[in-house]
Design a protein around this motif. Sequence first.
Motif, PDB file in Angstrom:
ATOM      1  N   SER A   1       0.860  -1.183   0.000  1.00  0.00           N
ATOM      2  CA  SER A   1       0.000   0.000   0.000  1.00  0.00           C
ATOM      3  C   SER A   1       0.900   1.237   0.000  1.00  0.00           C
ATOM      4  CB  SER A   1      -0.903   0.001   1.233  1.00  0.00           C
ATOM      5  OG  SER A   1      -0.112   0.019   2.413  1.00  0.00           O
TER       6      SER A   1
ATOM      7  N   ASP B   1       1.172   3.640   1.974  1.00  0.00           N
ATOM      8  CA  ASP B   1       1.756   3.963   3.283  1.00  0.00           C
ATOM      9  C   ASP B   1       2.688   2.859   3.787  1.00  0.00           C
ATOM     10  OD1 ASP B   1       0.078   1.950   4.110  1.00  0.00           O
ATOM     11  OD2 ASP B   1      -1.240   3.219   5.315  1.00  0.00           O
TER      12      ASP B   1
ATOM     13  N   TRP C   1      -2.378  -0.972  -5.840  1.00  0.00           N
ATOM     14  CA  TRP C   1      -3.061   0.145  -5.173  1.00  0.00           C
ATOM     15  C   TRP C   1      -3.057   1.383  -6.046  1.00  0.00           C
ATOM     16  CZ3 TRP C   1      -4.711  -0.511  -0.002  1.00  0.00           C
ATOM     17  CH2 TRP C   1      -4.268  -1.694   0.610  1.00  0.00           C
ATOM     18  N   SER C   2      -4.095   2.155  -5.912  1.00  0.00           N
ATOM     19  CA  SER C   2      -4.046   3.510  -6.458  1.00  0.00           C
ATOM     20  C   SER C   2      -3.136   4.324  -5.539  1.00  0.00           C
ATOM     21  CB  SER C   2      -5.450   4.125  -6.520  1.00  0.00           C
ATOM     22  OG  SER C   2      -6.018   4.215  -5.231  1.00  0.00           O
TER      23      SER C   2
ATOM     24  N   ASP D   1      -3.417   7.056  -4.060  1.00  0.00           N
ATOM     25  CA  ASP D   1      -4.051   7.643  -2.873  1.00  0.00           C
ATOM     26  C   ASP D   1      -4.460   6.572  -1.863  1.00  0.00           C
ATOM     27  OD1 ASP D   1      -6.284   6.467  -4.000  1.00  0.00           O
ATOM     28  OD2 ASP D   1      -7.286   8.346  -4.523  1.00  0.00           O
ATOM     29  N   GLY D   2      -4.245   5.303  -2.221  1.00  0.00           N
ATOM     30  CA  GLY D   2      -4.548   4.220  -1.290  1.00  0.00           C
ATOM     31  C   GLY D   2      -6.022   3.866  -1.200  1.00  0.00           C
ATOM     32  N   ASN D   3      -6.862   4.536  -1.967  1.00  0.00           N
ATOM     33  CA  ASN D   3      -8.304   4.326  -1.828  1.00  0.00           C
ATOM     34  C   ASN D   3      -8.852   3.141  -2.607  1.00  0.00           C
ATOM     35  OD1 ASN D   3      -8.532   6.513  -0.133  1.00  0.00           O
ATOM     36  ND2 ASN D   3      -9.021   7.951  -1.788  1.00  0.00           N
ATOM     37  N   HIS D   4      -8.144   2.776  -3.676  1.00  0.00           N
ATOM     38  CA  HIS D   4      -8.666   1.700  -4.524  1.00  0.00           C
ATOM     39  C   HIS D   4      -7.591   0.653  -4.813  1.00  0.00           C
ATOM     40  CE1 HIS D   4     -11.590   4.933  -5.438  1.00  0.00           C
ATOM     41  NE2 HIS D   4     -12.441   3.909  -5.498  1.00  0.00           N
TER      42      HIS D   4
ATOM     43  N   ARG E   1     -11.738  -2.615 -10.567  1.00  0.00           N
ATOM     44  CA  ARG E   1     -11.320  -1.736  -9.483  1.00  0.00           C
ATOM     45  C   ARG E   1     -12.276  -1.923  -8.310  1.00  0.00           C
ATOM     46  NH1 ARG E   1     -11.583   4.872  -9.405  1.00  0.00           N
ATOM     47  NH2 ARG E   1     -13.719   4.440  -8.773  1.00  0.00           N
TER      48      ARG E   1
ATOM     49  N   ALA F   1     -12.907  -0.708  -4.011  1.00  0.00           N
ATOM     50  CA  ALA F   1     -12.473   0.150  -2.902  1.00  0.00           C
ATOM     51  C   ALA F   1     -11.564  -0.665  -1.993  1.00  0.00           C
ATOM     52  CB  ALA F   1     -13.688   0.661  -2.127  1.00  0.00           C
ATOM     53  N   ALA F   2     -10.540  -0.014  -1.455  1.00  0.00           N
ATOM     54  CA  ALA F   2      -9.540  -0.736  -0.676  1.00  0.00           C
ATOM     55  C   ALA F   2     -10.122  -1.329   0.602  1.00  0.00           C
ATOM     56  CB  ALA F   2      -8.374   0.188  -0.333  1.00  0.00           C
ATOM     57  N   ASN F   3     -11.258  -0.802   1.048  1.00  0.00           N
ATOM     58  CA  ASN F   3     -11.903  -1.393   2.225  1.00  0.00           C
ATOM     59  C   ASN F   3     -13.088  -2.267   1.843  1.00  0.00           C
ATOM     60  OD1 ASN F   3     -13.554   0.624   1.390  1.00  0.00           O
ATOM     61  ND2 ASN F   3     -13.500   1.801   3.307  1.00  0.00           N
TER      62      ASN F   3
END
Lengths: 175, 436
Positions: B255, B257, B299-300, B302-305, B320, B322-324
């Motif tokens: 990811s 981060d 990961w995108s 921005d970590g969102n997708h 695609r 969502a990461a959650n």
Amino acid sequence: MTIFRMTMAAALALQLLACASQEIPDPDPLDSGMSDSSATTDEFDERDLGAGEEIPSDVDFYADGDLIMTIYFDFDQSEIRPDDQATLEQHANRLANDSGARVRLEGHADERGSREYNIGLGERRAQSVRRLLLIQGASAAQISTVSFGEERPAAFGSDEDSWALNRRVEIKYLN
Amino acid sequence: MGTSFFRVTLVIGLFVAGANNALAQLRIEITEGAGRRTPVAVVPFGWEGEASEAPYDIAAVIAADLQRSGRFAPIPERNMLQKPTRGVELDFDDWSVLGVEAVVLGRLTQTGGNAYSVQFQLFDVYRREQLVGYRMPASVGTMRSQAHRAADMIYEKLTGIPGVFGTRVAYVNATGSERNRLYSLIVSDIDGENENVIMESKDPIMSPAWSPDSRRLAYVSFEGNRSRIFVQTLRTGNRLEVSSRPGINGSPAFSPDGRKLVLTLGGADGNLDINVLDLSSRQFTRLTTNRAIDTEGSWSPDGNHIYFTSDRGGGPQVYRIAANGGSPQRVTFEGSYNARPRLSPDGKKLALVHLDRGNYRIAVMDLASSDLLVLSAGRQDESPSFAPNSDVLIYATRQGRNGVLETVSADGLIRQRLASGGGDVREPVWSPFPRY
């Protein structure tokens, strides 16, 4: 390894030789197993291994990791060809009759396309072999699967002949 | 200094394929833009120190970097009318007469036993002004890196795009005979120098992935005839087994981060799904439950997708999610095979493997317009990876029976082959920017 299991393996090997000789890999595990022992080819010609007494106890017909058979698949397919199904059913019967026997199904793909997706294609093939073995009476604990995708080709060319040899599941015997 | 693993061959600009007319217009634009390489001069650096000659040719490294970018044509030293090593010595007329648009000059000064100072200045010949001047400490061991760093700054001043000469690449090489393979996970500078073997195995190694801080690599290893995912710290060589579930453990990617990995798990029933592993809690979260193959998560920025490959619609296409978690949306629609998505670090483009009239090629999709641009010209190209500046990609192609690496600019204009010294090279991954 028990005498019983060796016997089953030997009988299985003979059946495979009889009904699917083109599937026996070269070098043939049966031949190499015998050449290490004091047994003669004549004993094999009798086709009388079912009783088990004829086999010296120090002979391993399948050592750990030995290739038992290879099943090939059509492009982008994971369905087992009809002529392989009968052979696989015999494997399943042997597994059902010897709860200590273990096999590893190694799925492979040809080189085309992306590597991790090909891991998926290899796994799908291994799973279709696994399902058939389970349906025929083998237990889940006897079977493990691994997919090497395109990472371990059997043939190294970039042509249809090589690709056809690489779309495969190798059934390996585990001690 | 390691021996050069790559022989760099420049293949300028040439190829943009499109299966339809909508792309044909784009093709012409690009071909027009391909011709010009800006003439620049990198003057041999001055030297002040104990030895009669400088311990390192900084200017040669900078010139080679600019040359290799495909956007600049450094003039040969013999054509230079003057060789200034300080800005005050520069005579702009001597360079404008040669058609040179930018001049790099500098000095290497010894300040201690193994302590040096590298300074350089970049001048715009037309505007007769300095664009950047910089001084950096160096040792014999860091001189080469500092030269790349200077080239990165020069490149950014001239193009507006951050340079990537100081970056590295991780890749897998398979050597030995066909029946007795040795797999190596290798990290080298992006120009092929400083090759380091990170891991070796007789069993396949796959899917290396950089951590965002460039300190660790995640990869798949088949040691013991089963797949496992490891995270290895480059400096220490220590590695951590992070996933060894029954069946498939594949396709790791960090990811943004650095705290999580997206990875593919097969489970006992072999149904490949996208999972997220929290590296500190060791918790797995399954994101997809489809019965199809879901793999190659990425990961995108921005970590969102998370973008991934799935054949839930038949052939492999990019989706695609969502990461959650949530329901996946299909992203690619052009062609029957689109796989192995990788987002550009700026989040604007998606690199993938695209089946282009019977050939597996590297393509880039503009996420805003969905336009697809085929960038490579091989039959069996794979594993695209963006440079951290989002402007160049590296991927593997075939040369005979072996894999070799190529880079291509994201506009398709400049393509280079990094010919390997031997072995079947595959799965290159471009490192993040170095930390200075």
